[in-house]
Write a protein that holds these residues in place. Structure first.
Motif, PDB file in Angstrom:
ATOM      1  N   LEU A  77     -56.193  -0.237   5.838  1.00 23.67           N
ATOM      2  CA  LEU A  77     -55.273  -1.262   6.330  1.00 23.67           C
ATOM      3  C   LEU A  77     -54.214  -0.655   7.238  1.00 23.67           C
ATOM      4  CD1 LEU A  77     -54.702  -3.324   3.054  1.00 23.67           C
ATOM      5  CD2 LEU A  77     -56.314  -3.780   4.922  1.00 23.67           C
ATOM      6  N   SER A  78     -53.782   0.561   6.906  1.00 24.75           N
ATOM      7  CA  SER A  78     -52.726   1.206   7.675  1.00 24.75           C
ATOM      8  C   SER A  78     -52.797   2.708   7.471  1.00 24.75           C
ATOM      9  CB  SER A  78     -51.362   0.687   7.205  1.00 24.75           C
ATOM     10  OG  SER A  78     -50.313   1.371   7.836  1.00 24.75           O
ATOM     11  N   MET A  79     -52.489   3.455   8.538  1.00 23.03           N
ATOM     12  CA  MET A  79     -52.449   4.904   8.425  1.00 23.03           C
ATOM     13  C   MET A  79     -51.405   5.426   9.420  1.00 23.03           C
ATOM     14  SD  MET A  79     -55.525   7.697   8.662  1.00 23.03           S
ATOM     15  CE  MET A  79     -55.789   7.708  10.422  1.00 23.03           C
ATOM     16  N   THR A  80     -50.484   6.223   8.912  1.00 21.16           N
ATOM     17  CA  THR A  80     -49.472   6.855   9.749  1.00 21.16           C
ATOM     18  C   THR A  80     -49.764   8.347   9.794  1.00 21.16           C
ATOM     19  OG1 THR A  80     -47.835   5.205   9.125  1.00 21.16           O
ATOM     20  CG2 THR A  80     -47.003   7.263  10.061  1.00 21.16           C
ATOM     21  N   CYS A  81     -49.984   8.872  10.991  1.00 24.32           N
ATOM     22  CA  CYS A  81     -50.379  10.277  11.166  1.00 24.32           C
ATOM     23  C   CYS A  81     -49.233  11.104  11.733  1.00 24.32           C
ATOM     24  CB  CYS A  81     -51.560  10.385  12.129  1.00 24.32           C
ATOM     25  SG  CYS A  81     -53.003   9.467  11.615  1.00 24.32           S
ATOM     26  N   ASN A  82     -49.166  12.345  11.274  1.00 25.33           N
ATOM     27  CA  ASN A  82     -48.217  13.326  11.794  1.00 25.33           C
ATOM     28  C   ASN A  82     -49.007  14.562  12.206  1.00 25.33           C
ATOM     29  OD1 ASN A  82     -45.708  11.861  10.916  1.00 25.33           O
ATOM     30  ND2 ASN A  82     -46.713  12.148   8.959  1.00 25.33           N
ATOM     31  N   PHE A  83     -48.950  14.906  13.495  1.00 23.36           N
ATOM     32  CA  PHE A  83     -49.651  16.074  14.015  1.00 23.36           C
ATOM     33  C   PHE A  83     -48.643  17.206  14.107  1.00 23.36           C
ATOM     34  CE2 PHE A  83     -51.691  12.227  15.657  1.00 23.36           C
ATOM     35  CZ  PHE A  83     -52.944  12.383  15.073  1.00 23.36           C
ATOM     36  N   ILE A  84     -48.868  18.258  13.322  1.00 23.41           N
ATOM     37  CA  ILE A  84     -47.856  19.281  13.094  1.00 23.41           C
ATOM     38  C   ILE A  84     -48.158  20.588  13.805  1.00 23.41           C
ATOM     39  CG2 ILE A  84     -46.749  20.647  11.259  1.00 23.41           C
ATOM     40  CD1 ILE A  84     -47.407  18.167   9.423  1.00 23.41           C
ATOM     41  N   ALA A  85     -49.433  20.982  13.835  1.00 27.22           N
ATOM     42  CA  ALA A  85     -49.820  22.249  14.454  1.00 27.22           C
ATOM     43  C   ALA A  85     -51.183  22.084  15.111  1.00 27.22           C
ATOM     44  CB  ALA A  85     -49.868  23.361  13.405  1.00 27.22           C
ATOM     45  N   GLN A  86     -51.620  23.130  15.804  1.00 26.33           N
ATOM     46  CA  GLN A  86     -52.892  23.084  16.513  1.00 26.33           C
ATOM     47  C   GLN A  86     -53.873  24.076  15.895  1.00 26.33           C
ATOM     48  OE1 GLN A  86     -51.821  24.013  20.547  1.00 26.33           O
ATOM     49  NE2 GLN A  86     -50.970  21.984  20.904  1.00 26.33           N
ATOM     50  N   SER A  87     -55.143  23.822  16.136  1.00 27.54           N
ATOM     51  CA  SER A  87     -56.198  24.735  15.717  1.00 27.54           C
ATOM     52  C   SER A  87     -57.291  24.688  16.769  1.00 27.54           C
ATOM     53  CB  SER A  87     -56.740  24.325  14.350  1.00 27.54           C
ATOM     54  OG  SER A  87     -57.682  25.258  13.900  1.00 27.54           O
ATOM     55  N   LYS A  88     -57.941  25.816  16.971  1.00 30.77           N
ATOM     56  CA  LYS A  88     -59.000  25.898  17.988  1.00 30.77           C
ATOM     57  C   LYS A  88     -60.357  26.245  17.398  1.00 30.77           C
ATOM     58  CE  LYS A  88     -55.859  27.429  21.592  1.00 30.77           C
ATOM     59  NZ  LYS A  88     -55.590  28.420  22.629  1.00 30.77           N
ATOM     60  N   THR A  89     -60.378  27.016  16.316  1.00 25.52           N
ATOM     61  CA  THR A  89     -61.629  27.474  15.720  1.00 25.52           C
ATOM     62  C   THR A  89     -61.494  27.492  14.211  1.00 25.52           C
ATOM     63  OG1 THR A  89     -60.950  29.792  15.754  1.00 25.52           O
ATOM     64  CG2 THR A  89     -62.143  28.988  17.689  1.00 25.52           C
ATOM     65  N   GLY A  90     -62.624  27.715  13.555  1.00 27.70           N
ATOM     66  CA  GLY A  90     -62.608  27.874  12.110  1.00 27.70           C
ATOM     67  C   GLY A  90     -62.886  26.585  11.367  1.00 27.70           C
ATOM     68  N   VAL A  91     -62.540  26.597  10.103  1.00 29.73           N
ATOM     69  CA  VAL A  91     -62.787  25.459   9.224  1.00 29.73           C
ATOM     70  C   VAL A  91     -61.474  24.749   8.931  1.00 29.73           C
ATOM     71  CG1 VAL A  91     -63.574  24.767   6.922  1.00 29.73           C
ATOM     72  CG2 VAL A  91     -64.800  26.557   8.173  1.00 29.73           C
ATOM     73  N   LEU A  92     -61.512  23.432   9.044  1.00 25.84           N
ATOM     74  CA  LEU A  92     -60.380  22.601   8.624  1.00 25.84           C
ATOM     75  C   LEU A  92     -60.730  21.971   7.283  1.00 25.84           C
ATOM     76  CD1 LEU A  92     -59.429  20.710  11.907  1.00 25.84           C
ATOM     77  CD2 LEU A  92     -58.357  22.745  10.928  1.00 25.84           C
ATOM     78  N   THR A  93     -59.729  21.825   6.432  1.00 22.47           N
ATOM     79  CA  THR A  93     -59.920  21.179   5.133  1.00 22.47           C
ATOM     80  C   THR A  93     -58.923  20.042   5.006  1.00 22.47           C
ATOM     81  OG1 THR A  93     -60.667  23.239   4.134  1.00 22.47           O
ATOM     82  CG2 THR A  93     -59.926  21.507   2.638  1.00 22.47           C
ATOM     83  N   ALA A  94     -59.439  18.861   4.711  1.00 19.95           N
ATOM     84  CA  ALA A  94     -58.597  17.688   4.475  1.00 19.95           C
ATOM     85  C   ALA A  94     -58.563  17.406   2.983  1.00 19.95           C
ATOM     86  CB  ALA A  94     -59.150  16.476   5.223  1.00 19.95           C
ATOM     87  N   VAL A  95     -57.358  17.239   2.455  1.00 18.48           N
ATOM     88  CA  VAL A  95     -57.164  16.917   1.041  1.00 18.48           C
ATOM     89  C   VAL A  95     -56.531  15.535   0.959  1.00 18.48           C
ATOM     90  CG1 VAL A  95     -55.954  17.560  -1.078  1.00 18.48           C
ATOM     91  CG2 VAL A  95     -56.902  19.339   0.415  1.00 18.48           C
ATOM     92  N   GLY A  96     -57.152  14.660   0.195  1.00 17.73           N
ATOM     93  CA  GLY A  96     -56.624  13.320  -0.008  1.00 17.73           C
ATOM     94  C   GLY A  96     -56.294  13.083  -1.461  1.00 17.73           C
ATOM     95  N   GLU A  97     -55.136  12.454  -1.702  1.00 15.23           N
ATOM     96  CA  GLU A  97     -54.715  12.136  -3.066  1.00 15.23           C
ATOM     97  C   GLU A  97     -54.279  10.683  -3.143  1.00 15.23           C
ATOM     98  OE1 GLU A  97     -52.447  15.484  -5.115  1.00 15.23           O
ATOM     99  OE2 GLU A  97     -52.099  15.882  -2.965  1.00 15.23           O
ATOM    100  N   ARG A  98     -54.810   9.977  -4.132  1.00 21.82           N
ATOM    101  CA  ARG A  98     -54.388   8.599  -4.387  1.00 21.82           C
ATOM    102  C   ARG A  98     -53.011   8.666  -5.030  1.00 21.82           C
ATOM    103  NH1 ARG A  98     -54.982   4.611  -8.570  1.00 21.82           N
ATOM    104  NH2 ARG A  98     -55.469   2.582  -7.700  1.00 21.82           N
ATOM    105  N   VAL A  99     -52.067   7.967  -4.434  1.00 20.09           N
ATOM    106  CA  VAL A  99     -50.687   8.011  -4.908  1.00 20.09           C
ATOM    107  C   VAL A  99     -50.413   6.898  -5.908  1.00 20.09           C
ATOM    108  CG1 VAL A  99     -48.276   7.868  -4.166  1.00 20.09           C
ATOM    109  CG2 VAL A  99     -49.933   9.082  -2.754  1.00 20.09           C
ATOM    110  N   ARG A 100     -50.893   5.714  -5.605  1.00 14.05           N
ATOM    111  CA  ARG A 100     -50.613   4.546  -6.447  1.00 14.05           C
ATOM    112  C   ARG A 100     -51.538   3.423  -5.997  1.00 14.05           C
ATOM    113  NH1 ARG A 100     -46.710   3.535 -10.089  1.00 14.05           N
ATOM    114  NH2 ARG A 100     -46.068   1.390 -10.322  1.00 14.05           N
ATOM    115  N   GLY A 101     -51.680   2.417  -6.834  1.00  9.96           N
ATOM    116  CA  GLY A 101     -52.499   1.287  -6.445  1.00  9.96           C
ATOM    117  C   GLY A 101     -52.507   0.191  -7.478  1.00  9.96           C
TER     118      GLY A 101
END
Length: 142
Positions: A77-101
């Motif tokens: 329904l909604s997503m607010t993104c903050n782009f903080i740093a850059q990456s060019k190579t390697g592996v990225l890992t995304a961690v998601g946590e349910r806060v409430r619902g």
């Protein structure tokens, strides 16, 4: 992870190259090895790719299903993104946590890191369960 009972089954996420590393109730960890086609014209990871990772992790952390073979589905329904740093190579890992619902809506937070722990992006997310997906038991796939 296709042989796992909770595989996402998304052709888009397969195309992008995400790998489901860990998934449990309220938590998910997803990885992606950066390839040249994931970069923007400046040669760094594309913001759209980071948004995709955060949307995927933010949604999936609330869609874990306790019954192998069943599934739960939802929508962002909604997503607010903050782009903080850059990456060019390697592996990225995304961690998601349910806060409430509640019964139909859930809130999550995500963070994307490089392999050496650099925080690249964060998001806060609001998702809605599709009908029949509110219960942790899920439903059999159609």
């Amino acid at each position: 992870m296709q042989d796992q009972p909770h595989y996402s089954g998304s052709a888009f996420l397969e195309f992008v190259g995400t790998q489901l590393e860990e998934w449990r109730d309220g938590y998910v960890r997803i990885s992606l090895e950066l390839k040249p086609h994931h970069l923007n014209r400046a040669g760094v990871v594309h913001g759209g790719l980071l948004s995709t990772l955060m949307d995927h992790a933010g949604g999936f952390c609330g869609l874990w299903c306790s019954v192998p073979g069943n599934r739960r589905v939802g929508m962002t329904l909604s997503m607010t993104c903050n782009f903080i740093a850059q990456s060019k190579t390697g592996v990225l890992t995304a961690v998601g946590e349910r806060v409430r619902g509640g019964g139909k809506i859930y809130f999550s937070k995500t963070a994307v890191y490089t392999a050496d722990g650099l925080l690249v992006a964060t998001s806060t997310n609001v998702h809605r369960y599709r009908s029949g997906s509110e219960s942790v038991e899920g439903t059999p796939p159609a």
